[in-house]
Design an enzyme around this catalytic site. Structure first.
Site, PDB file in Angstrom:
ATOM      1  N   LYS A  51       0.800  -1.217   0.000  1.00  0.00           N
ATOM      2  CA  LYS A  51       0.000   0.000   0.000  1.00  0.00           C
ATOM      3  C   LYS A  51       0.837   1.274   0.000  1.00  0.00           C
ATOM      4  O   LYS A  51       0.392   2.327  -0.470  1.00  0.00           O
ATOM      5  CB  LYS A  51      -0.941   0.010   1.206  1.00  0.00           C
ATOM      6  CG  LYS A  51      -2.126  -0.929   1.100  1.00  0.00           C
ATOM      7  CD  LYS A  51      -3.167  -0.410   0.130  1.00  0.00           C
ATOM      8  CE  LYS A  51      -4.473  -1.205   0.210  1.00  0.00           C
ATOM      9  NZ  LYS A  51      -5.497  -0.665  -0.691  1.00  0.00           N
ATOM     10  N   SER A 302       0.742  -9.755  -0.619  1.00  0.00           N
ATOM     11  CA  SER A 302       0.519  -8.312  -0.540  1.00  0.00           C
ATOM     12  C   SER A 302       0.926  -7.661   0.769  1.00  0.00           C
ATOM     13  O   SER A 302       1.172  -6.454   0.803  1.00  0.00           O
ATOM     14  CB  SER A 302      -0.953  -8.010  -0.821  1.00  0.00           C
ATOM     15  OG  SER A 302      -1.783  -8.777   0.044  1.00  0.00           O
TER      16      SER A 302
END
Length: 402
Positions: A51, A302
């Site tokens: 992110k 992720s």
């Protein structure tokens, strides 16, 4: 329009700030899936998640006036840390709205980067609505976690790295919630190597992108709690959906038990701590949601921001499902030597006693008897069945619990 040039420029901006994460070959997952499996380790990224790429690119694109007013975002955790980290680097005031149930570790990490944290709503979508209200009241710049072309460009830099690290990659698997990561990566890969197949993977407890594809537009769905909190988005982005529809080859779902087992497997075999969302691509391979054989596959892991209280529950649940932990009760005569006799049988069967609870009062316990609760470390399902059959043969009335 998002272009490959936008993504290349995003990479140039974040050079020296954001890590180029490793791409690691996994013999274990290659053997289990019948493919050559590589793991893109975004769990080792700064702030513990991909992110930060999109957040940093967005904040670097703000004008001086926008920076002075500050930024606000909504997040279940990873986007929050990315925005807080990037804002802190540039000295920009930052407010993050997070769901009340967000992991404490993510809340504290976000605060540690200097952000003001506001807890509101039970799910991300409620936090998002409140963040937009605050943005209008305070005049701050809203940094969307996924439905923003500049954020998507930042996430797409993973695709640039993948092609450099594995030029002959056949398939890329990516977690999908709101769709920013999947959209950015898919566009990049398809521009650079059109033959690459790109698939999104989400939890069956919150299949927002699957519903969007079925309805041919983003729709709000009813969702259950999921261990993959990082992709628990009820309604994907309108912008991200357009790119996913154009560039992504398909989206599949994995079950909650499959996600938790995969997290444990990665921890045990690869010595990597990954969160639920990050485990979804590997779970899709392990549980054959996609029928690939003999392919070079890259799975994007992720993030690795897992609440420590959750780790122990994942391990315990994983051990139970793998047949490596079991509890059972039985009633014995409350006389000297009877418990020792039972323990001797268990020892001969090579099970390890983790705990014993001795109870003389209960609905099933007669005077002169004692109910014994055992927790055993076992080898597998066959071992559990062997223990059960031997105890029955020895005359014990046993009740196993899973």
């Amino acid at each position: 329009m998002l272009t490959l040039t936008d993504i290349e420029q995003a990479r140039a901006k974040m050079k020296g700030i954001v890590h180029q994460t490793p791409l690691e070959h996994s013999q274990t997952f290659s053997r289990l899936s019948g493919n050559e499996v590589y793991m893109k380790l975004e769990n080792l990224q700064k702030t513990g998640s991909f992110k930060v790429r999109g957040s940093f690119n967005k904040i670097m694109s703000l004008t001086e006036e926008e920076r002075a007013r500050g930024v606000i975002a909504a997040s279940a955790g990873n986007h929050a840390q990315g925005v807080a980290y990037a804002s802190g680097m540039l000295g920009i005031p930052c407010t993050i709205v997070m769901p009340k149930g967000a992991p404490l570790s993510k809340i504290e990490a976000t605060k540690s980067y200097g952000a003001e944290v506001v807890l509101y709503g039970d799910v991300f979508d409620e936090s998002l609505e409140y963040a937009l209200e605050l943005q209008r009241e305070r005049g701050m710049t809203f940094v969307h976690p996924f439905d923003d072309l500049v954020v998507m460009a930042g996430q797409g830099t993973i695709g640039l790295e993948l092609i450099e690290q594995l030029p002959d990659v056949d398939v890329v698997l990516c977690p999908v919630g709101g769709g920013g990561l999947l959209a950015g990566v898919a566009l990049t890969l398809k521009q650079l190597k059109p033959s690459v197949e790109v698939y999104g993977v989400e939890s069956s407890a919150c299949p927002g992108m699957t519903a969007a594809i079925r309805h041919k537009q983003p729709v709000s769905i009813a969702a259950s709690n999921t261990i993959a909190d990082g992709i628990a988005v009820k309604k994907p982005g309108n912008i991200t959906y357009q790119y996913i529809e154009q560039y992504v080859d398909g989206v599949v779902c994995v079950k909650e038990a499959e996600i938790s087992r995969t997290m444990l497997y990665v921890l045990e075999r690869n010595k990597l701590l990954i969160e639920g969302a990050a485990a979804c691509p590997l779970a899709a391979l392990l549980y054959q949601k996609l029928p690939f054989r003999g392919k070079k596959i890259a799975a994007i892991l992720s993030g690795g921001n897992v609440d420590v209280t959750l780790i122990s529950r994942i391990i315990e649940r994983g051990l139970v499902e793998a047949g490596r932990f079991v509890t059972f009760t039985t009633v014995i005569s409350d006389k000297p030597g009877q418990l020792n006799k039972l323990l001797r049988i268990i020892a001969e069967l090579e099970a390890n006693v983790m705990s014993i609870h001795h109870q003389r009062i209960g609905a099933k316990v007669l005077p002169g008897q004692a109910e014994i609760h055992f927790s055993l470390e076992t080898k597998n399902e066959d071992h559990i069945q062997q223990i059960y059959q031997v105890l029955l043969k020895e005359g014990y009335d046993v009740q196993f619990y899973r």
